[in-house]
Design a protein around this motif. Structure first.
Motif, PDB file in Angstrom:
ATOM      1  N   LEU A  31      -0.151  -1.203   6.041  1.00 23.09           N
ATOM      2  CA  LEU A  31       0.869  -0.808   7.028  1.00 23.09           C
ATOM      3  C   LEU A  31       0.234  -0.542   8.387  1.00 23.09           C
ATOM      4  CD1 LEU A  31       3.748  -0.084   7.771  1.00 23.09           C
ATOM      5  CD2 LEU A  31       3.323   2.242   6.893  1.00 23.09           C
ATOM      6  N   LYS A  32      -0.959   0.061   8.392  1.00 21.55           N
ATOM      7  CA  LYS A  32      -1.649   0.298   9.663  1.00 21.55           C
ATOM      8  C   LYS A  32      -1.975  -1.010  10.374  1.00 21.55           C
ATOM      9  CE  LYS A  32      -3.764   4.795   8.697  1.00 21.55           C
ATOM     10  NZ  LYS A  32      -5.029   5.565   8.579  1.00 21.55           N
ATOM     11  N   ASN A  90       1.014  -3.809  -1.854  1.00 23.77           N
ATOM     12  CA  ASN A  90       1.793  -3.790  -0.615  1.00 23.77           C
ATOM     13  C   ASN A  90       3.296  -3.871  -0.854  1.00 23.77           C
ATOM     14  OD1 ASN A  90       1.819  -6.400  -1.520  1.00 23.77           O
ATOM     15  ND2 ASN A  90       1.505  -7.349   0.479  1.00 23.77           N
ATOM     16  N   ARG A 117      -1.846   0.219   0.336  1.00 22.83           N
ATOM     17  CA  ARG A 117      -0.564  -0.019   1.001  1.00 22.83           C
ATOM     18  C   ARG A 117      -0.556   0.611   2.401  1.00 22.83           C
ATOM     19  NH1 ARG A 117       4.492   2.615  -1.767  1.00 22.83           N
ATOM     20  NH2 ARG A 117       3.739   1.341  -3.493  1.00 22.83           N
ATOM     21  N   ASN A 118      -1.083   1.831   2.508  1.00 20.21           N
ATOM     22  CA  ASN A 118      -1.113   2.513   3.812  1.00 20.21           C
ATOM     23  C   ASN A 118      -2.017   1.781   4.797  1.00 20.21           C
ATOM     24  OD1 ASN A 118       0.646   4.478   2.898  1.00 20.21           O
ATOM     25  ND2 ASN A 118      -0.984   5.914   2.333  1.00 20.21           N
ATOM     26  N   ARG A 155      13.278   0.393  10.882  1.00 21.38           N
ATOM     27  CA  ARG A 155      12.310   1.107  10.048  1.00 21.38           C
ATOM     28  C   ARG A 155      12.497   2.611  10.200  1.00 21.38           C
ATOM     29  NH1 ARG A 155       6.994  -0.418  12.044  1.00 21.38           N
ATOM     30  NH2 ARG A 155       7.255  -2.369  10.875  1.00 21.38           N
TER      31      ARG A 155
END
Length: 301
Positions: A200-201, A269, A196-197, A229
Motif C-alpha cells: 500500500l505504501k 495484497n 500488504r502495508n 478510499r
C-alpha cells in the motif's frame, strides 16, 4: 472399506477466511492431480462451503467455475440484502438463494466424501459440529458472520460463523477416524499484513508521483481514487472481518500445530472481499500445496 475403519484415512481441514478461502480450490486441485486419497473433510465458514461442494462430487475446476461468478463485483453486490440492523446488516436471503443454486437439496447422506461442518452457537457459547440434514442449512450456519448476517435461530440456539472458535477444524477429523490430517489456514498473519502495508505504501508513492508529474486526467483519477478510499475505508465490513480474522488467526495456528501437514496459502495484497481475485487465490493455493507435496505424499505410506 468404510472410511471410519480405514486405518490410513487422511483428513482435510479447510479453514475460514472469506475471499481468502478461494485458495482452498488450488489446494484441492493439486490433491486431485496427485491422487491423494482424502477420506474425510471438515470446514468452517468459507471452508465449509468448499468442503460441501467437493463432498457432493464437484471437482476443483467445477468449484472454481462456480466461484468465478463472483469475479464481477456487481454479482457480489447483488448478494447484499440490507435489512434493519437489529441482529445483522444483511438478511441473508440472497445468499441462501446463491447457495441453493449450488447445493440444491443435497443432504449429508448424498455426500461422496464425508464432511463435518463447524458452526458456533452464540447463545450457549459452544462449537457445534453439523453433519446431518441439508447441506445448504449447515453451510449457511457456518458462514453467518456475526454483525454482518443475521444469526440463525433454531431450537434455542443462535448459529453464527463457525470460524469464531474453530477456524481450522482439525480435532473433529481425528475424532471422526482420520489418522493423518492436512490443515489449510488461509487467514493472513502478521507477515502477510506487513507485506500488504508495504504494498500500500508503494501504491501511495506512485500516486504522489502521478500528482507531481502526471497528466490532468491521471491526476483527476488519483484524486477520485483517494476520495473513495477515504469515504469507504475502513467500512463496517472491513472492521468486522479484520477484527474476527485477527482473533481467528491465532486459534488457527494452534489448531494447525496438531495437524500432520499445515498449509498457509495467503495472497498478501488481498482483502476479505476480493472474490474477483479468484485466479490469484487459486494459484497461491496450488503453489503452497506443491511446496509441501513431499510431506503430503508421505501421509499415504
Amino acid at each position: 472399506m468404510d472410511n471410519a475403519e480405514n486405518k490410513n484415512m487422511i483428513g482435510l481441514a479447510l479453514g475460514s477466511g472469506s475471499a481468502f478461502g478461494m485458495a482452498h480450490i488450488g489446494v484441492l486441485n493439486v490433491l486431485e492431480k496427485e491422487k491423494i486419497p482424502i477420506g474425510i473433510v471438515s470446514g468452517a465458514s468459507i471452508g465449509a462451503l468448499i468442503a460441501a461442494m467437493w463432498g457432493i462430487g464437484l471437482s476443483s475446476l467445477e468449484i472454481q467455475k462456480i466461484s468465478e461468478r463472483l469475479k464481477i463485483k456487481l454479482n457480489i453486490i447483488r448478494l447484499l440484502d440490507f435489512t434493519f440492523p437489529i441482529s445483522g446488516l444483511l438478511a441473508g436471503r440472497r445468499l441462501r438463494r446463491f447457495l441453493k443454486a449450488i447445493l440444491r437439496e443435497s443432504t449429508f447422506d448424498d455426500l461422496k466424501v464425508p464432511v463435518k461442518i463447524i458452526a458456533y452457537d452464540l447463545a450457549n457459547r459452544e462449537t457445534v459440529v453439523v453433519d446431518k440434514g441439508r447441506l445448504l442449512d449447515a453451510v449457511y450456519k457456518s458462514i453467518a458472520v456475526p454483525g454482518i448476517f443475521q444469526p440463525i435461530m433454531e431450537d434455542g440456539r443462535m448459529f453464527v460463523d463457525g470460524g469464531i472458535l474453530d477456524p481450522v477444524p482439525v480435532d473433529i477429523l481425528f475424532k471422526s477416524g482420520a489418522k493423518k490430517v492436512i490443515a489449510v489456514n488461509v487467514l493472513p498473519g502478521p507477515k502477510n499484513i506487513y507485506e500488504r502495508n508495504m504494498a500500500l505504501k508503494e501504491v501511495l508513492k506512485e500516486e504522489e508521483n502521478v500528482l507531481r508529474q502526471g497528466s490532468l486526467d491521471e491526476k483527476i483519477c488519483v484524486h477520485l481514487t483517494r476520495f473513495f478510499r477515504k469515504m469507504f475505508t475502513p467500512n463496517i465490513f472491513d472492521v468486522i472481518m479484520t477484527s474476527m480474522q485477527a482473533m481467528e488467526y491465532s486459534i488457527a495456528e494452534i489448531n494447525c500445530c496438531r495437524a500432520d501437514v499445515s498449509l498457509h496459502p495467503v495472497l498478501s495484497n488481498a482483502t476479505s472481499i476480493d472474490f474477483h481475485l479468484i485466479k490469484q487465490f487459486v494459484r497461491i493455493g496450488e503453489e503452497e500445496t506443491l511446496r509441501n507435496i513431499d510431506k503430503i505424499r508421505a501421509l499415504t505410506t
